[in-house]
Design an enzyme around this catalytic site. Structure first.
Site, short mmCIF file in Angstrom:
data_model
loop_
_atom_site.label_atom_id
_atom_site.label_comp_id
_atom_site.label_asym_id
_atom_site.label_seq_id
_atom_site.Cartn_x
_atom_site.Cartn_y
_atom_site.Cartn_z
N LYS A 150 -12.35 11.59 -29.07
CA LYS A 150 -12.34 10.16 -29.46
C LYS A 150 -13.33 9.79 -30.23
CE LYS A 150 -9.54 9.46 -25.75
NZ LYS A 150 -8.09 8.90 -25.81
N HIS A 197 -0.80 18.28 -23.86
CA HIS A 197 -0.10 17.94 -25.38
C HIS A 197 -0.25 19.02 -26.52
CE1 HIS A 197 0.31 13.95 -23.67
NE2 HIS A 197 -1.04 13.42 -24.24
N ASP A 208 0.90 -1.16 -0.16
CA ASP A 208 0.14 -0.03 0.17
C ASP A 208 0.85 1.25 0.09
OD1 ASP A 208 -1.83 2.11 0.95
OD2 ASP A 208 -3.26 0.72 1.36
N ASP A 214 -7.13 15.83 -20.56
CA ASP A 214 -6.27 14.81 -20.94
C ASP A 214 -5.44 15.13 -22.00
OD1 ASP A 214 -5.58 11.81 -21.20
OD2 ASP A 214 -6.77 11.85 -22.82
N GLU A 218 -8.79 10.72 -32.85
CA GLU A 218 -8.63 9.37 -32.41
C GLU A 218 -9.70 8.46 -32.87
OE1 GLU A 218 -5.71 9.20 -28.80
OE2 GLU A 218 -7.40 9.68 -28.28
N LYS A 220 1.43 13.15 -16.55
CA LYS A 220 0.12 14.03 -16.65
C LYS A 220 -1.08 13.16 -16.68
CE LYS A 220 -1.98 13.82 -20.22
NZ LYS A 220 -2.72 12.54 -20.62
C1 BG6 Z 1 -2.42 10.20 -23.79
C2 BG6 Z 1 -3.96 10.52 -23.45
O1 BG6 Z 1 -1.75 11.19 -23.11
O2 BG6 Z 1 -2.23 10.49 -24.89
C3 BG6 Z 1 -4.84 9.26 -24.28
O3 BG6 Z 1 -4.32 10.04 -22.00
C4 BG6 Z 1 -4.48 9.55 -25.72
O4 BG6 Z 1 -6.19 9.55 -24.26
C5 BG6 Z 1 -2.85 9.56 -25.92
O5 BG6 Z 1 -4.81 8.34 -26.23
C6 BG6 Z 1 -2.51 9.73 -27.35
O6 BG6 Z 1 -0.90 9.57 -27.34
P1 BG6 Z 1 -0.23 8.84 -28.37
O7 BG6 Z 1 0.97 9.08 -28.42
O8 BG6 Z 1 -0.80 7.42 -28.57
O9 BG6 Z 1 -1.12 9.57 -29.85
#
Ligand code: BG6
Length: 463
Positions: free
Chosen positions: A316, A230, A85, A225, A206, A138
């Site tokens: 997504k 990013h 833990d 996210d 995505e 992150k």
């Molecule tokens: C991550 C996100 O940081 O980046 C995901 O949490 C996302 O939701 C991913 O799918 C995308 O990264 P990559 O490098 O796979 O395009």
């Protein structure tokens, strides 16, 4: 002077999704290159044994890039495991025993931020932080206030120079190339401003949904996210001025200046969407208002960028998996030959994922008597995939103490300052069908009559 290398890697969250998808493949790749021979200690509270962790590593590699028998044998031999833990001091006593005479451990917190405080304090109490570095994943916080609180928690134990906040986008080959292309080509600078650039678009699409991460995603949403980190980081690299000097600090200072110049978002300039079916995903609240899609318009208040819209879109279950930046240049003041609009003819396109592409859009005359043109694209770079995994590059840099590709405390806070107003006044959620480009309301974000630029499947023309 080069910083001393870490001599053990301790990763918390060893049984988790991130370790499975990204960390084990990166570790195997580093071992294969002969870049990682230190002990690797997995930490988790899953009731597992070391053998089970080895099996998990094997399975992870089978599903993410393949097993290399030699490298995997070394990885297995280097791997250790502590099950416990994160709030229990005994967990850190076991870690301390395993660390033995390790002098400079690198602790990687691949765990939810809510656990950072307990882990950092547990490490400190057990005497595992001397000369240590820490990598944190992150999203770094949920908003500005929580990011500031997390920074305070980390700084109680680690100096800022020992903290490596990961944003794996910064480790991508394509993102590195974007930066290189900008500052290695003098012809760009004269046009890289409001006089010549009409607008900038960045789409992170995505084609898949939240996969097995429903519970995580429902806590976070697209803005936290991928946008706060990013995509704002990519814009910072696109729009920053040239760093003064070659030190990592010089690059980070310019990026910070740019992030601080981003105008906090106006909630009316943000459209949030949720794909139909999201509420049925495992781990998602039945009445969730969390966005799986966001489209927004951002401004940068500097002389270089005043008035230039930066359009951002991420989601997504969109029609394709691709991340692309398109810098639209202004059209010629007069169309002398063509009758059609030349609005989208001149551009720079950076495909960041899955391929690496840098190209320039132009027009040329069609063969024949008529002075009529057609659009062409000049491809400067086309690689179908990067040679190195982003996590591989970033882990290696952290081991060597190189902070260039990591986010500093003040830049992570600057990025939250941009996003924060959206959370104070959350806008309505628009439903969209999987496989579409998000809710129709997102179309209104782009004022340009050409609308959004949708990334397309890349044709294979390697050079
Ligand atoms: C991550 C996100 O940081 O980046 C995901 O949490 C996302 O939701 C991913 O799918 C995308 O990264 P990559 O490098 O796979 O395009």
């Amino acid at each position: 002077m080069t910083a001393p290398c870490s001599d053990a890697l301790v990763f918390f969250g060893a049984t988790g999704d991130l370790a499975y998808k990204k960390i084990f493949p990166a570790l195997q790749a580093m071992i294969k290159r002969g870049e990682l021979s230190m002990p690797i200690i997995g930490m988790a509270r899953a009731g597992w044994s070391l053998d089970k962790l080895r099996e998990r590593a094997h399975d992870s590699l089978e599903h993410n890039g393949g097993v290399d028998a030699d490298a995997f044998a070394k990885l297995s031999a280097q791997l250790r495991y502590v099950d416990g833990d994160y709030r229990d001091p005994a967990t850190y006593e076991s870690l301390k025993l395993l660390l033995g005479d390790v002098k400079r451990p690198l602790h990687y917190l691949a765990i939810p931020p809510s656990m950072f405080g307990a882990v950092v304090q547990g490490l400190a109490n057990a005497g595992c932080v001397k000369n240590a570095r820490v990598i944190v994943e992150k999203p770094f916080g949920r908003d500005l206030a929580s990011a500031q609180a997390l920074n305070r928690t980390l700084h109680k134990v680690f100096q800022e120079s020992a903290v490596f906040r990961i944003d794996h986008y910064l480790g991508k080959e394509a993102v590195q190339n974007l930066l290189y292309f900008r500052f290695a080509n003098a012809f760009l600078d004269p046009v890289w401003n409001r006089d010549h650039i009409d607008n900038v678009q960045i789409t992170m699409a995505e084609s898949f949904g939240v996969q097995s991460r429903g519970a995580f995603f429902d806590e976070v949403g697209t803005l936290r996210d991928v946008v706060q980190n990013h995509l704002l980081q990519v814009i910072a690299l696109l729009a920053m001025d040239a760093p003064v000097g070659r030190e990592p600090e010089a690059m980070r200072a310019e990026k910070l200046r740019l992030l601080r110049a981003m105008r906090p978002l106006d909630p009316s300039q943000v459209v949030r969407g949720q794909f139909k079916g999201y509420l049925g995903e495992a781990g998602v609240a039945a009445d969730s208002q969390v966005e799986t899609f966001a489209a927004l318009c951002l401004y940068i208040d500097t002389w270089r960028w005043a008035g230039v819209p930066f359009y951002i879109r991420a989601g997504k279950h969109l029609p394709i998996t691709a991340t692309e930046v398109v810098i639209h240049l202004k059209c010629p003041p007069l169309a002398i030959f063509d009758e059609i609009s030349l609005a989208t003819s001149n551009y720079f396109r950076f495909r960041l994922s899955p391929e690496v592409v840098i190209s320039v859009g132009a027009r040329v005359k069609q063969a024949g008597e008529a002075m009529r043109g057609e659009p062409v694209e000049l491809i400067a770079r086309h690689q179908s995939r990067s040679e190195k995994l982003p996590y591989e590059r970033l882990l290696r840099d952290a081991i060597h103490g190189d902070p260039s590709l990591f986010t500093s405390d003040d830049s992570v806070e600057a990025a939250w300052r941009v996003i924060d107003p959206i959370f104070a006044q959350a806008s309505a959620i628009h439903e969209y069908l999987p496989g579409t480009w998000g809710p129709t309301a997102a179309m209104n974000i782009v004022s340009d009559e050409e609308g959004w630029h949708d990334p397309k499947p890349e044709e294979a023309t390697p050079c």
